[in-house]
Design a protein around this motif. Structure first.
Motif, PDB file in Angstrom:
ATOM      1  N   ILE A 384      58.321  32.189  38.661  1.00 38.73           N
ATOM      2  CA  ILE A 384      57.312  33.054  38.045  1.00 38.73           C
ATOM      3  C   ILE A 384      56.028  32.255  37.843  1.00 38.73           C
ATOM      4  CG2 ILE A 384      56.702  34.298  35.919  1.00 38.73           C
ATOM      5  CD1 ILE A 384      59.574  35.165  35.666  1.00 38.73           C
ATOM      6  N   THR A 385      54.911  32.918  38.053  1.00 43.17           N
ATOM      7  CA  THR A 385      53.607  32.340  37.737  1.00 43.17           C
ATOM      8  C   THR A 385      53.143  32.913  36.406  1.00 43.17           C
ATOM      9  OG1 THR A 385      53.008  32.065  40.065  1.00 43.17           O
ATOM     10  CG2 THR A 385      51.210  32.106  38.459  1.00 43.17           C
ATOM     11  N   HIS A 386      52.905  32.037  35.450  1.00 43.21           N
ATOM     12  CA  HIS A 386      52.515  32.449  34.103  1.00 43.21           C
ATOM     13  C   HIS A 386      51.000  32.349  33.976  1.00 43.21           C
ATOM     14  CE1 HIS A 386      56.760  32.162  32.722  1.00 43.21           C
ATOM     15  NE2 HIS A 386      56.805  31.191  33.624  1.00 43.21           N
ATOM     16  N   ILE A 387      50.354  33.463  33.678  1.00 45.06           N
ATOM     17  CA  ILE A 387      48.908  33.503  33.515  1.00 45.06           C
ATOM     18  C   ILE A 387      48.591  33.362  32.024  1.00 45.06           C
ATOM     19  CG2 ILE A 387      46.796  34.813  33.909  1.00 45.06           C
ATOM     20  CD1 ILE A 387      48.213  34.028  36.469  1.00 45.06           C
ATOM     21  N   VAL A 388      47.805  32.344  31.670  1.00 43.12           N
ATOM     22  CA  VAL A 388      47.424  32.126  30.273  1.00 43.12           C
ATOM     23  C   VAL A 388      45.969  32.538  30.117  1.00 43.12           C
ATOM     24  CG1 VAL A 388      47.241  30.478  28.384  1.00 43.12           C
ATOM     25  CG2 VAL A 388      49.062  30.233  30.089  1.00 43.12           C
ATOM     26  N   ALA A 389      45.766  33.697  29.498  1.00 38.73           N
ATOM     27  CA  ALA A 389      44.423  34.229  29.253  1.00 38.73           C
ATOM     28  C   ALA A 389      44.551  35.352  28.241  1.00 38.73           C
ATOM     29  CB  ALA A 389      43.780  34.732  30.544  1.00 38.73           C
ATOM     30  N   LYS A 390      43.481  35.621  27.513  1.00 40.45           N
ATOM     31  CA  LYS A 390      43.510  36.702  26.532  1.00 40.45           C
ATOM     32  C   LYS A 390      43.720  38.051  27.221  1.00 40.45           C
ATOM     33  CE  LYS A 390      42.784  34.111  22.931  1.00 40.45           C
ATOM     34  NZ  LYS A 390      43.866  33.923  21.924  1.00 40.45           N
ATOM     35  N   VAL A 391      43.035  38.249  28.331  1.00 37.55           N
ATOM     36  CA  VAL A 391      43.157  39.487  29.104  1.00 37.55           C
ATOM     37  C   VAL A 391      43.277  39.119  30.573  1.00 37.55           C
ATOM     38  CG1 VAL A 391      42.073  41.671  29.737  1.00 37.55           C
ATOM     39  CG2 VAL A 391      41.783  40.775  27.417  1.00 37.55           C
ATOM     40  N   MET A 392      44.238  39.688  31.274  1.00 37.01           N
ATOM     41  CA  MET A 392      44.415  39.403  32.698  1.00 37.01           C
ATOM     42  C   MET A 392      43.700  40.465  33.520  1.00 37.01           C
ATOM     43  SD  MET A 392      47.904  38.610  34.839  1.00 37.01           S
ATOM     44  CE  MET A 392      48.578  40.260  34.712  1.00 37.01           C
ATOM     45  N   THR A 393      42.895  40.018  34.473  1.00 35.24           N
ATOM     46  CA  THR A 393      42.151  40.929  35.349  1.00 35.24           C
ATOM     47  C   THR A 393      42.615  40.743  36.786  1.00 35.24           C
ATOM     48  OG1 THR A 393      40.374  39.334  35.744  1.00 35.24           O
ATOM     49  CG2 THR A 393      40.164  40.761  33.806  1.00 35.24           C
ATOM     50  N   THR A 394      42.209  41.679  37.642  1.00 33.69           N
ATOM     51  CA  THR A 394      42.606  41.594  39.053  1.00 33.69           C
ATOM     52  C   THR A 394      41.976  40.397  39.743  1.00 33.69           C
ATOM     53  OG1 THR A 394      40.787  43.103  39.583  1.00 33.69           O
ATOM     54  CG2 THR A 394      42.975  44.075  39.244  1.00 33.69           C
ATOM     55  N   ASP A 395      40.783  39.980  39.276  1.00 31.02           N
ATOM     56  CA  ASP A 395      40.143  38.815  39.887  1.00 31.02           C
ATOM     57  C   ASP A 395      40.969  37.551  39.683  1.00 31.02           C
ATOM     58  OD1 ASP A 395      38.036  40.272  40.829  1.00 31.02           O
ATOM     59  OD2 ASP A 395      36.725  39.851  39.117  1.00 31.02           O
ATOM     60  N   MET A 396      41.728  37.495  38.604  1.00 35.27           N
ATOM     61  CA  MET A 396      42.523  36.305  38.317  1.00 35.27           C
ATOM     62  C   MET A 396      43.674  36.128  39.296  1.00 35.27           C
ATOM     63  SD  MET A 396      42.796  36.412  34.154  1.00 35.27           S
ATOM     64  CE  MET A 396      41.366  36.246  33.087  1.00 35.27           C
ATOM     65  N   VAL A 397      44.152  37.211  39.865  1.00 36.65           N
ATOM     66  CA  VAL A 397      45.361  37.134  40.699  1.00 36.65           C
ATOM     67  C   VAL A 397      45.088  37.506  42.151  1.00 36.65           C
ATOM     68  CG1 VAL A 397      46.851  37.598  38.732  1.00 36.65           C
ATOM     69  CG2 VAL A 397      45.999  39.513  40.078  1.00 36.65           C
ATOM     70  N   LYS A 398      43.815  37.663  42.513  1.00 38.40           N
ATOM     71  CA  LYS A 398      43.511  38.127  43.869  1.00 38.40           C
ATOM     72  C   LYS A 398      43.907  37.118  44.937  1.00 38.40           C
ATOM     73  CE  LYS A 398      38.712  36.467  43.721  1.00 38.40           C
ATOM     74  NZ  LYS A 398      37.282  36.862  43.798  1.00 38.40           N
ATOM     75  N   ASP A 399      43.956  35.824  44.584  1.00 40.96           N
ATOM     76  CA  ASP A 399      44.305  34.803  45.570  1.00 40.96           C
ATOM     77  C   ASP A 399      45.802  34.550  45.654  1.00 40.96           C
ATOM     78  OD1 ASP A 399      41.622  34.417  46.175  1.00 40.96           O
ATOM     79  OD2 ASP A 399      41.359  32.903  44.602  1.00 40.96           O
ATOM     80  N   LEU A 400      46.591  35.210  44.820  1.00 41.53           N
ATOM     81  CA  LEU A 400      48.037  35.025  44.840  1.00 41.53           C
ATOM     82  C   LEU A 400      48.666  35.955  45.868  1.00 41.53           C
ATOM     83  CD1 LEU A 400      48.720  34.849  40.985  1.00 41.53           C
ATOM     84  CD2 LEU A 400      48.414  32.945  42.574  1.00 41.53           C
ATOM     85  N   SER A 401      49.797  35.554  46.403  1.00 42.93           N
ATOM     86  CA  SER A 401      50.488  36.391  47.389  1.00 42.93           C
ATOM     87  C   SER A 401      51.045  37.640  46.719  1.00 42.93           C
ATOM     88  CB  SER A 401      51.615  35.595  48.057  1.00 42.93           C
ATOM     89  OG  SER A 401      52.568  35.189  47.093  1.00 42.93           O
ATOM     90  N   SER A 402      51.269  38.663  47.515  1.00 42.43           N
ATOM     91  CA  SER A 402      51.676  39.961  46.974  1.00 42.43           C
ATOM     92  C   SER A 402      53.072  39.934  46.363  1.00 42.43           C
ATOM     93  CB  SER A 402      51.625  41.023  48.084  1.00 42.43           C
ATOM     94  OG  SER A 402      52.464  40.637  49.171  1.00 42.43           O
ATOM     95  N   ASP A 403      53.913  38.997  46.767  1.00 44.51           N
ATOM     96  CA  ASP A 403      55.279  38.960  46.232  1.00 44.51           C
ATOM     97  C   ASP A 403      55.420  38.012  45.038  1.00 44.51           C
ATOM     98  OD1 ASP A 403      54.832  36.676  47.649  1.00 44.51           O
ATOM     99  OD2 ASP A 403      56.815  36.610  48.599  1.00 44.51           O
ATOM    100  N   THR A 404      54.285  37.538  44.480  1.00 43.75           N
ATOM    101  CA  THR A 404      54.338  36.631  43.333  1.00 43.75           C
ATOM    102  C   THR A 404      54.727  37.395  42.073  1.00 43.75           C
ATOM    103  OG1 THR A 404      52.604  35.239  44.292  1.00 43.75           O
ATOM    104  CG2 THR A 404      53.026  34.994  41.934  1.00 43.75           C
ATOM    105  N   LEU A 405      55.697  36.875  41.351  1.00 48.19           N
ATOM    106  CA  LEU A 405      56.081  37.455  40.070  1.00 48.19           C
ATOM    107  C   LEU A 405      55.181  36.881  38.984  1.00 48.19           C
ATOM    108  CD1 LEU A 405      59.988  37.269  40.306  1.00 48.19           C
ATOM    109  CD2 LEU A 405      58.505  39.221  40.799  1.00 48.19           C
ATOM    110  N   LEU A 406      54.608  37.767  38.169  1.00 50.52           N
ATOM    111  CA  LEU A 406      53.621  37.341  37.179  1.00 50.52           C
ATOM    112  C   LEU A 406      54.088  37.656  35.763  1.00 50.52           C
ATOM    113  CD1 LEU A 406      50.329  38.655  38.862  1.00 50.52           C
ATOM    114  CD2 LEU A 406      51.229  36.327  38.923  1.00 50.52           C
ATOM    115  N   GLN A 407      53.688  36.772  34.842  1.00 57.44           N
ATOM    116  CA  GLN A 407      53.806  37.040  33.407  1.00 57.44           C
ATOM    117  C   GLN A 407      52.503  36.598  32.755  1.00 57.44           C
ATOM    118  OE1 GLN A 407      57.136  35.378  31.334  1.00 57.44           O
ATOM    119  NE2 GLN A 407      58.666  36.625  32.397  1.00 57.44           N
TER     120      GLN A 407
END
Length: 595
Positions: A384-407
């Motif tokens: 899993i890729t853990h995103i640490v931010a107050k609010v997660m936006t699409t720009d934050m994950v646009k470079d990740l592959s489509s099958d990446t699991l996010l939290q």
């Protein structure tokens, strides 16, 4: 063991120098006349100020009114609540105070300078081991100190000194910061000591002119306290004043020798254990103290040692007080509590003994910081890729592959606590704190997105450790680690391998520490501010350093050139090592291998 000499007197607020040195002005007075000596010292007196405090009650209304007036307290009419009438003793007529008692106390004269402050460590060792202890055992140390002090006190039977004592002896309520101690100018009378313990008490009386560090302290309050004490006070609380004859400087040195012994060199377990060479043990402790003073041991590490020593002393007092409150045979609960307190003391005692080992002198004892078990991989095998931010936006994950699991987490600690081996923690710009950085056991990647200066992770000042790893392979990238208050290395690699890539490490204590069997790789990073070397390598460790800047480290407070040669990397007790440095003349270490 004698208990009289152990209380530590407060530090003097005014530093003075010993006479006889170039540039010092020595004030002389006729020998044998303490009053004349006091008069000659008025011009060099220390500062004096008024304070607001509640004095201990003194006899009669006159005494209470004088105390309130001197200490700037409200009069009886204001202090008593509405509707309260005067008490019976308040009906007594107000006695007139002596004229001299109405005057404020004069400033204290300066005390003798610290003779030991200019001694080299070899001179201190010779003084204690050869002149004072003279090869005695630990159980005879009290008698040796008493004999040494008694011989010096025979030089002069009457002299002037400043009695510095705990404010609680005089005041019931006061601000600790405003009254660190109560100082009174006294005339000291030394009498022959009928026993070893009585050598540490001395007869005193108020000297003229009445002088104190507290301008508005009532003289009759001081007189009454001295009467309660039968004019006997601990000798180690009395500091000889300057301007008397040379014998007083010998007495001042003797008092400082005894104070330092009981404050720093003496341990209450010494006489409980068989020690074949007590003088060698004292020499080790003198070396430890000198290493703290000259900066060989970094300041935060020295503070940790002092806190541990203070905690040990407090725990001993707690145990003694708890046992004294048990009136009859202890109950099962009381017995268990006694054992718990005892084992706490044993653990602290063992830790202090490790500190006194020369091989552990630079950093103090390194025991395992991490007791957490390794989680390993998840049962279903995914990462899993853990995103640490107050609010997660699409720009934050646009470079990740489509099958990446996010939290997504708004707290770095929660993200680290949720990690399993193989996970990645992605941190966006901001300021963060994470206690779990000191508990890295799984193979994870922690990386910042954006400029490394904008992703700041600060340590918790109340914790000993900041970043500690025992994972097989953990990686930190594009981050700024800012150490605040922690005393261990900014990064400690206990075992396994850690990689630091494009990071800024702003140290406040020690730098990066790689313990035995661990490995470290640092590339394109900056290490600054370490009190010691930027990277400390222990025997059997391995490190590769490429294109790094290590600067403003090794901030030792010493003029000894031999102690300022650690440089950016320090290797401890290696039989063999291999270092490759840049060939362009820049101060960048490219590779360090040790074994």
């Amino acid at each position: 063991m004698a208990s009289g000499p152990r209380p530590a007197a407060p530090d003097d607020s005014v530093r003075t120098t010993s006479p006889g040195r170039r540039g010092d002005k020595v004030v002389s007075a006729p020998t044998g006349d303490p009053a004349a000596a006091a008069g000659s010292l008025k011009r060099t007196a220390s500062p004096v100020r008024s304070v607001v405090a509640s004095p201990r009650p003194v006899k009669g209304r006159a005494g209470r009114e004088a105390a309130r007036r001197r200490l700037q307290l409200p009069p009886v009419s204001q202090a008593e609540g509405p509707g309260e009438g005067p008490r019976e003793e308040d009906e007594e007529p107000l006695l007139s105070e002596p004229e001299e008692d109405d005057a404020e106390a004069r400033p204290l004269p300066p005390v003798c300078g610290s003779p030991m402050r200019g001694m080299w460590r070899d001179e201190k060792v010779a003084l204690y081991c050869d002149e004072v202890l003279r090869g005695c055992n630990a159980e005879d140390a009290d008698d040796a100190m008493t004999k040494y002090l008694s011989e010096k006190l025979k030089l002069k039977d009457k002299w002037l000194g400043v009695w510095k004592t705990n404010p609680e002896l005089f005041f019931m309520k006061y601000e600790e910061a405003s009254i660190p101690f109560v100082g009174i100018l006294v005339e000291v009378t030394c009498k022959p000591c009928p026993s070893s313990s009585s050598c540490f008490n001395v007869t005193v009386s108020i000297a003229e002119p009445f002088s104190s560090n507290i301008a508005n302290i009532p003289r009759n309050l001081v007189n009454e306290i001295l009467e309660e004490l039968e004019h006997n006070v601990p000798l180690l609380e009395v500091y000889p004043v300057e301007g008397q004859d040379s014998d007083l400087h010998d007495i001042a040195l003797a008092l400082e020798v005894v104070r330092f012994f009981y404050d720093f060199l003496w341990r209450d377990w010494d006489d409980e254990e068989s020690c074949e060479n007590y003088a060698a043990l004292i020499e080790e402790r003198i070396n430890l103290w000198c290493d703290i003073q000259d900066g060989t041991i970094p300041g935060p590490i020295a503070q940790r040692f002092k806190k541990t020593l203070e905690k040990y002393k407090n725990k001993r007092v707690e145990l003694v007080e708890y046992q004294s409150n048990i009136k009859e045979d202890p109950s099962a609960a009381e017995a268990v509590e006694c054992w718990k307190k005892y084992y706490e003391i044993v653990m602290l005692c063992g830790l202090l003994k490790m500190w006194e080992d020369l091989r552990l002198r630079v950093h103090g004892p390194f025991f395992p910081r991490i007791l957490r078990r390794r989680k390993g991989k998840r049962d279903f095998g995914k990462t899993i890729t853990h995103i640490v931010a107050k609010v997660m936006t699409t720009d934050m994950v646009k470079d990740l592959s489509s099958d990446t699991l996010l939290q997504q987490h708004d707290d770095l600690d929660l993200a680290l606590d949720s990690c399993y081996s193989g996970d990645t923690v992605v941190i966006f710009p901001g300021e963060y704190q994470a206690v779990n950085l000191a508990l890295l056991t799984d193979d994870i990647i922690i990386k910042g997105i954006g400029k490394r200066e904008e992703i700041m992770i600060t340590s918790e000042p109340s914790h000993d450790s900041f970043v500690v790893s025992k994972a097989d392979n953990v990686k930190l990238m594009h981050l700024s680690l800012i150490q605040q208050g922690t005393v261990d290395g900014i990064v400690v690699v206990e075992s396994g391998h850690m990689t630091l890539e494009n990071c800024i490490l702003k140290c406040e204590g020690t730098g990066v520490c790689v313990l035995t069997g661990a490995a470290l790789t640092i590339t394109d990073s900056e290490i600054t501010g370490a009190q010691g070397a930027g990277v400390e390598l222990y025997p059997g460790s391995m490190a590769i350093l490429e294109r790094n800047e290590i600067h403003h480290c090794n901030n030792l407070r010493t003029s000894d050139i031999s102690k300022s040669t650690l440089g950016g990397v320090n290797m401890k007790n290696f039989e063999q090592h291999f270092i490759t440095v840049a060939g362009d003349g820049n101060v960048r270490i490219l590779e360090v291998k040790t074994g």
